[in-house]
Every structure is written in structure tokens, then in C-alpha cells.
Design a protein around this motif. Structure first.
Motif, PDB file in Angstrom:
ATOM      1  N   GLN A   1       5.646  -6.104  -1.354  1.00 55.09           N
ATOM      2  CA  GLN A   1       6.444  -6.952  -2.234  1.00 55.09           C
ATOM      3  C   GLN A   1       5.670  -8.171  -2.718  1.00 55.09           C
ATOM      4  O   GLN A   1       5.858  -8.631  -3.845  1.00 55.09           O
ATOM      5  CB  GLN A   1       7.724  -7.391  -1.505  1.00 55.09           C
ATOM      6  N   ARG A   2       4.794  -8.690  -1.872  1.00 54.19           N
ATOM      7  CA  ARG A   2       4.028  -9.884  -2.234  1.00 54.19           C
ATOM      8  C   ARG A   2       2.642  -9.553  -2.782  1.00 54.19           C
ATOM      9  O   ARG A   2       1.828 -10.453  -3.008  1.00 54.19           O
ATOM     10  CB  ARG A   2       3.909 -10.811  -1.019  1.00 54.19           C
ATOM     11  N   HIS A   3       2.363  -8.265  -2.949  1.00 55.28           N
ATOM     12  CA  HIS A   3       1.098  -7.807  -3.533  1.00 55.28           C
ATOM     13  C   HIS A   3      -0.117  -8.355  -2.779  1.00 55.28           C
ATOM     14  O   HIS A   3      -1.117  -8.760  -3.377  1.00 55.28           O
ATOM     15  CB  HIS A   3       1.023  -8.220  -5.009  1.00 55.28           C
ATOM     16  N   LEU A   4      -0.025  -8.344  -1.452  1.00 55.67           N
ATOM     17  CA  LEU A   4      -1.114  -8.847  -0.616  1.00 55.67           C
ATOM     18  C   LEU A   4      -2.122  -7.765  -0.245  1.00 55.67           C
ATOM     19  O   LEU A   4      -3.233  -8.074   0.184  1.00 55.67           O
ATOM     20  CB  LEU A   4      -0.532  -9.463   0.665  1.00 55.67           C
ATOM     21  N   VAL A   5      -1.723  -6.504  -0.412  1.00 57.71           N
ATOM     22  CA  VAL A   5      -2.597  -5.370  -0.094  1.00 57.71           C
ATOM     23  C   VAL A   5      -2.462  -4.344  -1.209  1.00 57.71           C
ATOM     24  O   VAL A   5      -1.366  -4.136  -1.737  1.00 57.71           O
ATOM     25  CB  VAL A   5      -2.219  -4.733   1.267  1.00 57.71           C
ATOM     26  N   ASN A   6      -3.568  -3.696  -1.572  1.00 60.94           N
ATOM     27  CA  ASN A   6      -3.500  -2.688  -2.626  1.00 60.94           C
ATOM     28  C   ASN A   6      -3.434  -1.277  -2.047  1.00 60.94           C
ATOM     29  O   ASN A   6      -3.602  -1.059  -0.845  1.00 60.94           O
ATOM     30  CB  ASN A   6      -4.696  -2.814  -3.588  1.00 60.94           C
ATOM     31  N   ASP A   7      -3.188  -0.306  -2.921  1.00 62.08           N
ATOM     32  CA  ASP A   7      -3.037   1.082  -2.495  1.00 62.08           C
ATOM     33  C   ASP A   7      -4.290   1.628  -1.840  1.00 62.08           C
ATOM     34  O   ASP A   7      -4.227   2.431  -0.913  1.00 62.08           O
ATOM     35  CB  ASP A   7      -2.657   1.960  -3.694  1.00 62.08           C
ATOM     36  N   LYS A   8      -5.463   1.216  -2.327  1.00 56.90           N
ATOM     37  CA  LYS A   8      -6.721   1.733  -1.782  1.00 56.90           C
ATOM     38  C   LYS A   8      -6.878   1.345  -0.308  1.00 56.90           C
ATOM     39  O   LYS A   8      -7.308   2.158   0.519  1.00 56.90           O
ATOM     40  CB  LYS A   8      -7.899   1.189  -2.591  1.00 56.90           C
ATOM     41  N   ALA A   9      -6.521   0.115   0.038  1.00 58.77           N
ATOM     42  CA  ALA A   9      -6.626  -0.335   1.427  1.00 58.77           C
ATOM     43  C   ALA A   9      -5.658   0.426   2.318  1.00 58.77           C
ATOM     44  O   ALA A   9      -5.990   0.792   3.458  1.00 58.77           O
ATOM     45  CB  ALA A   9      -6.356  -1.838   1.510  1.00 58.77           C
TER      46      ALA A   9
END
Length: 317
Positions: free
Chosen positions: A27-35
Motif C-alpha cells: 500500500q505504501r509502495h515501499l517494495v516492488n514486485d521484483k524484490a
């Protein structure tokens, strides 16, 4: 508080909390899909392999082990068949129906079932769940994927040109199957009477918690509450299948055919397990309505974690 009751806290610290953290990170966009993808692969290839080796090193070798593969297959086939016959026909759209059938067949045995069995029965309960989970992974490739492909083809009137030999080779001969090697090595050391060092037992205790976090956090990352609300009523029948019909069937299997009380109770726990994240991934892979699988995952996990497992804990401890 005794050690068994203290381990009940693992339901929150190892299962609920990482879901909350994963959802918050998304929700806070702290991690991306690749990680998140890298985290999932690390858990499958490294953590699961080590845990499998250590747990199978100490599992009791008895004739009851012969029941484990049979129960592993039945845990997929029985709910899948009942779900298909009784409930899936309510979905006229084959993209919806395929996602529902996948949700009825696949349950969260490896992570959720493993932690819940570990809480009550330590390494032995965990090892049983891993062996049963291996059977589910096999049927994921053998039955669930072809079923999902069939539903997609029927819905779109297309014939997908796929190199099936290449697909099977990728499924069965990849790093994702490395945990099977860990199981085999553990059983080999066990069978030859090699004692597991005490320090590895301590390491196992910690790795169970690490593995649960690494497995459940990405699931929380994938949850979208708006879609869960949208499809909640359509997947409500899975609660009946998961928490009434399936457990009744496997209670009968355990009561009449399985002598080992630890395996019998572990099987009962596994029969209550909610929908697996692999149902979501299978639906995405074959372009089915994965929101149905996601909604099923979220709702059945909520029921299991907050109602079903606390009751099972006090009945089976």
C-alpha cells in the motif's frame, strides 16, 4: 505459560503479522514486485530445502509413512472433486469456474499447515506436512495446471500451442524442486541412524519462523481488499468445503486407518487448511479470474487463523 501455549503466539507472530507487513509494504509502495519475486524464490530454493532436510532427519520411520503420500493426494483430489460437483457448476464462465476449482483443490499445507503442526508437534509434525505438501506440488503440475489450461481454452475457444515436453521439464527439473532433495537426504541420514546434532535442532526452531515470514509476507503484498469484497459471496461455499466436508472425510480416514496419533492429528489440521497461494498463481498463469482465488485465499485464511485453529489447538494439544 507453558511452552505449548507460548507457541500458540506463533499464529500471530509467524502468520498474521507478516501478512499485515506485506500488505502495508504494498500500500505504501515501499517494495516492488521484483524484490517480492526474489524473496519467494529464496524461500522455495533455500529455506524450504534446509527445513526439509532437518525435519526428515528426525521423523519416526514406521509403516504409517506409507499413508502419507496417499493422504497427500486425497487432500487435493477429494476437495477438488466435491467442489467441482457441488459448487463449481454455479460459475457459468469457465474463467471463474477454473479459478474456483483451483481454490478448492490447493490448500496452504507447506507454510500454514507446517507452522500449525510445528506448534503442536515440533519437527515431527512439520516433517509430515512437508511430505504431504510434496504430493500436492506434484498434483499441481499433473492436474491443476492442465485443468486451468482447459478452462482457459474452453472459455476463449482457442488452442494454445505449447511445447508440453518443455513445460513438464521446467516443472519437474527446476530449482523449485530442490526441497525434494532435502527430504531425500534427511530420510537417508535418518535411515542410516545418523544422529542430528543438537545445534541443528536449535537452528531448525529459528528457521521455521524465518520461513513462515518469507512465505507469508509476499502473500500479504498480493492482497487487494476491494477485490476480496467483490467476490466474497461467490466463494462463501468454500468455507463449507474447507471447514466442514473435507475435515469430516479425513477425520474418518485418520480414525479408522492411521495408528500414529501425531500423524492422525496432523492430517486433521491439514484437512482444515485454507486455500493456497498457488491457487492464485495458477489462475494468473492461465489467465483465469484470479480475483476469485485471491478472495478465497483471504477469507478462508481469516476463518482458519481466528476461529478454526485456536479451537483445534485446545482440542489436539
Amino acid at each position: 505459560m507453558d511452552s505449548l501455549n507460548l507457541r500458540l503466539l506463533f499464529v500471530f507472530t509467524d502468520l498474521v503479522l507478516p501478512l499485515i507487513v506485506g500488505y502495508t509494504l504494498h500500500q505504501r509502495h515501499l517494495v516492488n514486485d521484483k524484490a517480492i519475486t526474489k524473496l519467494i524464490k529464496f524461500n522455495i530454493v533455500v529455506i524450504s530445502t534446509v527445513l526439509s532436510l532437518l525435519s526428515f532427519w528426525v521423523i519416526p520411520l514406521s509403516w504409517d509413512l506409507l499413508w502419507v503420500p496417499a493422504c497427500g493426494f486425497l487432500l487435493v483430489l477429494v476437495p477438488g472433486l466435491i467442489g467441482t460437483v457441488l459448487f463449481a457448476r454455479r460459475f457459468p464462465d469457465m474463467l471463474d469456474r477454473g479459478a474456483y476449482i483451483a481454490s478448492s483443490m490447493l490448500t496452504n499445507l507447506g507454510t500454514l499447515g507446517g507452522v500449525c503442526a510445528f506448534i503442536l508437534y515440533n519437527e515431527v509434525g512439520f516433517a509430515y506436512t512437508q511430505l504431504v505438501g510434496t504430493c500436492q506440488n506434484f498434483l499441481l503440475c499433473l492436474i491443476v495446471f492442465p485443468m486451468a489450461q482447459y478452462c482457459y481454452m474452453k472459455a476463449t475457444n482457442q488452442i494454445r500451442k505449447t511445447n508440453r515436453l518443455h513445460m513438464l521439464r521446467e516443472m519437474f527439473l527446476s530449482w523449485n524442486q530442490l526441497c525434494v532433495v532435502g527430504m531425500f537426504l534427511g530420510l537417508l541420514l535418518n535411515g542410516f541412524g545418523v544422529e542430528r546434532p543438537a545445534v541443528l535442532g536449535t537452528a531448525f526452531q529459528g528457521l521455521v519462523h524465518v520461513g513462515a515470514w518469507i512465505a507469508m509476507l509476499p502473500v500479504g503484498f498480493l492482497i487487494e481488499l476491494q477485490q476480496v469484497k467483490k467476490y466474497a459471496r461467490r466463494v462463501a461455499s468454500l468455507n463449507i468445503l474447507r471447514f466442514v466436508i473435507s475435515p469430516a472425510f479425513f477425520w474418518g480416514i485418520g480414525h479408522f486407518f492411521i495408528a500414529d496419533p501425531v500423524f492422525r492429528n496432523t492430517l486433521l489440521i491439514l484437512s482444515f487448511c485454507p486455500t493456497a497461494v498457488n491457487a492464485v498463481l495458477s489462475s494468473k498463469l492461465y489467465h483465469l479470474n484470479y480475483n476469485i482465488a485471491t478472495s478465497s485465499f483471504f477469507i478462508t485464511h481469516a476463518v482458519f487463523l481466528f476461529f478454526i485453529y485456536p479451537i483445534l489447538f485446545f482440542l489436539l494439544k
